[in-house]
Structure formats: structure tokens, C-alpha cells
Scaffold this active site. Structure first.
Site, mmCIF file in Angstrom:
data_model
loop_
_atom_site.group_PDB
_atom_site.id
_atom_site.type_symbol
_atom_site.label_atom_id
_atom_site.label_comp_id
_atom_site.label_asym_id
_atom_site.label_seq_id
_atom_site.Cartn_x
_atom_site.Cartn_y
_atom_site.Cartn_z
ATOM 1 N N CYS B 112 -11.967 3.761 13.009
ATOM 2 C CA CYS B 112 -13.289 3.865 13.610
ATOM 3 C C CYS B 112 -14.272 3.733 12.458
ATOM 4 O O CYS B 112 -14.468 4.666 11.689
ATOM 5 C CB CYS B 112 -13.480 5.202 14.329
ATOM 6 N N CYS B 115 -17.356 6.341 12.761
ATOM 7 C CA CYS B 115 -17.226 7.792 12.581
ATOM 8 C C CYS B 115 -15.750 8.130 12.462
ATOM 9 O O CYS B 115 -15.127 7.784 11.470
ATOM 10 C CB CYS B 115 -17.920 8.565 13.695
ATOM 11 N N SER B 116 -15.181 8.802 13.466
ATOM 12 C CA SER B 116 -13.770 9.184 13.354
ATOM 13 C C SER B 116 -13.106 9.213 14.726
ATOM 14 O O SER B 116 -12.245 10.042 14.974
ATOM 15 C CB SER B 116 -13.650 10.549 12.678
ATOM 16 N N CYS B 117 -13.483 8.317 15.643
ATOM 17 C CA CYS B 117 -12.853 8.256 16.967
ATOM 18 C C CYS B 117 -11.347 8.084 16.789
ATOM 19 O O CYS B 117 -10.898 7.242 15.997
ATOM 20 C CB CYS B 117 -13.425 7.088 17.777
#
Lengths: 92, 207
Positions: B112, B115-117
Site C-alpha cells: 500500500c 499508507c498500510s492497507c
């Protein structure tokens, strides 16, 4: 909202650079690829980010691009699949 | 890369560590929500327990089933979310979970960049490197170099496909089943599958 683009169609990611939150990464802006699939309609991240209700909702696509179309000097057929909302796509 | 006649807005701050200010804001918000009766401390504890109950063992069980059951594998690749729910696991509130099948000619890896999906219902919380600016910036720019740093050396005729998890969907890599495991039980296979292979930075090694 029914999707404007169909799988297999060539599309280009809009080359827009708004200041606020949005979920289209800069490295694909202005680049062309092919629609893989559609995945329903969803609220717009830009509208949610300003405390809105997300409307108008936008169809979501998976789009495939070639890495050599993204990066100067990238050799070979490696690919990128990315999720893009319809209001960020244009016909290519 | 391309010519620009327009200014770009500066990138958003990208420090994965919460600032002291945000940390205190979070604490204050929690205390206010409890004080005003919107949530209880027990609600919060249950939520944390649920988050901590999600581990890569769930994803590994899905992968092992797909390895031993071709009909299940076909359902998983066609409709990931439904096939995960079929095994009794909660697939989360995503419109779909896309299962990416590695083959002898194709290697998938997930990131991602924004961000950090991460497929938390299947793999739990993302590792620190998945959230790092270096991984997120580099794996879309030089995926083969990043994979090599994880010990994954791919032949030139294997296509690398990077999946940028930018929006509503989540992704699970279905790794290649290692040779020599043809007689293994589903449980033994599940124990072999590791988190990094389901993100796509590693491969599953034989036992």
C-alpha cells in the site's frame, strides 16, 4: 452508478494534483493502462476527508499498467495492478 | 519522469511513529468517549482482543485448503471473500478480497504505497517493514531488488506483478506449493506457509 469503462478498455489516470487527501498515488498520474475489473461503487475519499458523506459515489476499478511505462529505464514486462476510482480515470 | 508546468503540493508527512501530540490526543479522545458513555473500557478491551486474535495462521489455513482442494482453489480465485467466509473465517468489511495466484511464470507482491492497507482479517497486523516509507516507495520502483533483499530471487522470465492496495479491496497472495509436499496433510502444509509469502515478498520453502 454503472461503470463508464469496461474491462479491457484503455484508460489514463488523471494528471491532477489537488492539495487535500485523495487516494490516487502521484506515480501513476498521467499514465495509461488497461481496466482489469470493476468492484462496485464507493464513497469518495476526498469527500470523506472533508467530513462529507462521500457522495457522489464512484465506481472502483482495478487498472493494470506496465512498470516500463511508469519508470524511465525499466526493462521487461513487469506490471502494476492498482485500484483507481472512476473520477480519476479518462479514456486513453 | 514527465514534464511539469504545474506546481505539486508537498507530500504529506510520512513518519510512521505517532507524534507525542497525536499520542496524547488519542488518549484524551479515549477518556472522553468512555467518560461520556459512548464506549466502555470493556468495549475497547474486546476490540483489542479481536484485533490480536487475527494472525497469519488464518491466511495459512486458507492457502493450505487451496493447495489440497482444486475446487476450493477455483472458488477462492474467483470470489476470495466468499471462499474465505466458507471456511468459517470473518473476511472483514471489504467489498472483496482478491487472491493472487503465483505460478511458475508470475510472482505477485502486495504494497500500500499510500499508507498500510493490509488484509488484517487474514494476516493480523502488518509488520513494521510493510508500513515503512522505504518498502512502499521501492517495491513499485524496483520490485526485483526489494524481493532479492527478502531472499526471493526470480528468473528474468518470471513476471513480477506489484499490487498497490490503494482503496477498498484487500489482497492475499496464494504462494506456489513447494515440491516434495505432495503427501503432506493440510495441517502440515498450513504450518509451512508464512506471512511474508502471503504478502508476496517471500516464497514457501519445503519442509
Amino acid at each position: 452508478m454503472s461503470p463508464r469503462f469496461a474491462p479491457g478498455e484503455r484508460v489514463r489516470v488523471a494528471d491532477r494534483w489537488p492539495a487535500g487527501h485523495h487516494r490516487t498515488p502521484g506515480y501513476v498520474k498521467g499514465r495509461a493502462g488497461v481496466v482489469l475489473s470493476t468492484h462496485g461503487s464507493h464513497g469518495q475519499p476526498e469527500v470523506y476527508a472533508s467530513f462529507g458523506d462521500g457522495r457522489p459515489r464512484q465506481p472502483l476499478y482495478r487498472v493494470r499498467l506496465g512498470l516500463r511505462d511508469l519508470w524511465l529505464g525499466y526493462a521487461g514486462g513487469d506490471t502494476l495492478d492498482i485500484e483507481i476510482y472512476e473520477h480519476w480515470l479518462e479514456p486513453a | 519522469m514527465h514534464d511539469h508546468d504545474h506546481p505539486h503540493s508537498p507530500p504529506q508527512p510520512d513518519d510512521p511513529e505517532p507524534s507525542t501530540e497525536h499520542h496524547f490526543l488519542g488518549l484524551a479522545l479515549r477518556e472522553l468517549l468512555i467518560e461520556k458513555g459512548h464506549i466502555t473500557a470493556d468495549d475497547e478491551r474486546r476490540m483489542i482482543e479481536r484485533i490480536e486474535s487475527q494472525t497469519p495462521a488464518i491466511g495459512a489455513a486458507v492457502v493450505a485448503r487451496a493447495w489440497v482442494d482444486p475446487a476450493y482453489r477455483a472458488r477462492l480465485l474467483a470470489h476470495g471473500r466468499d471462499a474465505i467466509a466458507e471456511l468459517g473465517f470473518n473476511p472483514g468489511n471489504y467489498p472483496d478480497i482478491i487472491v493472487l495466484e503465483n505460478t511458475a511464470r508470475l510472482h505477485n507482491v502486495v504494497v500500500c504505497t499510500l499508507c498500510s492497507c493490509y488484509p488484517r482479517p487474514l494476516l493480523g497486523r502488518p509488520p513494521a517493514w510493510y508500513k515503512s516509507a522505504a518498502y512502499r516507495a521501492r517495491v513499485v520502483r524496483e520490485p526485483r531488488a526489494v524481493l532479492a533483499e527478502f531472499g526471493t530471487h526470480l528468473a528474468a522470465d518470471v513476471e513480477v506483478r506489484v499490487h498497490d492496495s490503494t482503496a477498498e479491496l484487500r489482497y492475499l497472495v496464494l504462494p506456489l506449493r513447494p515440491a516434495g509436499t505432495e503427501d503432506w496433510s493440510e495441517d502440515a502444509l498450513a504450518a509451512l506457509v508464512n506471512r511474508d509469502a502471503m504478502v508476496g515478498v517471500a516464497q514457501v520453502r519445503g519442509g
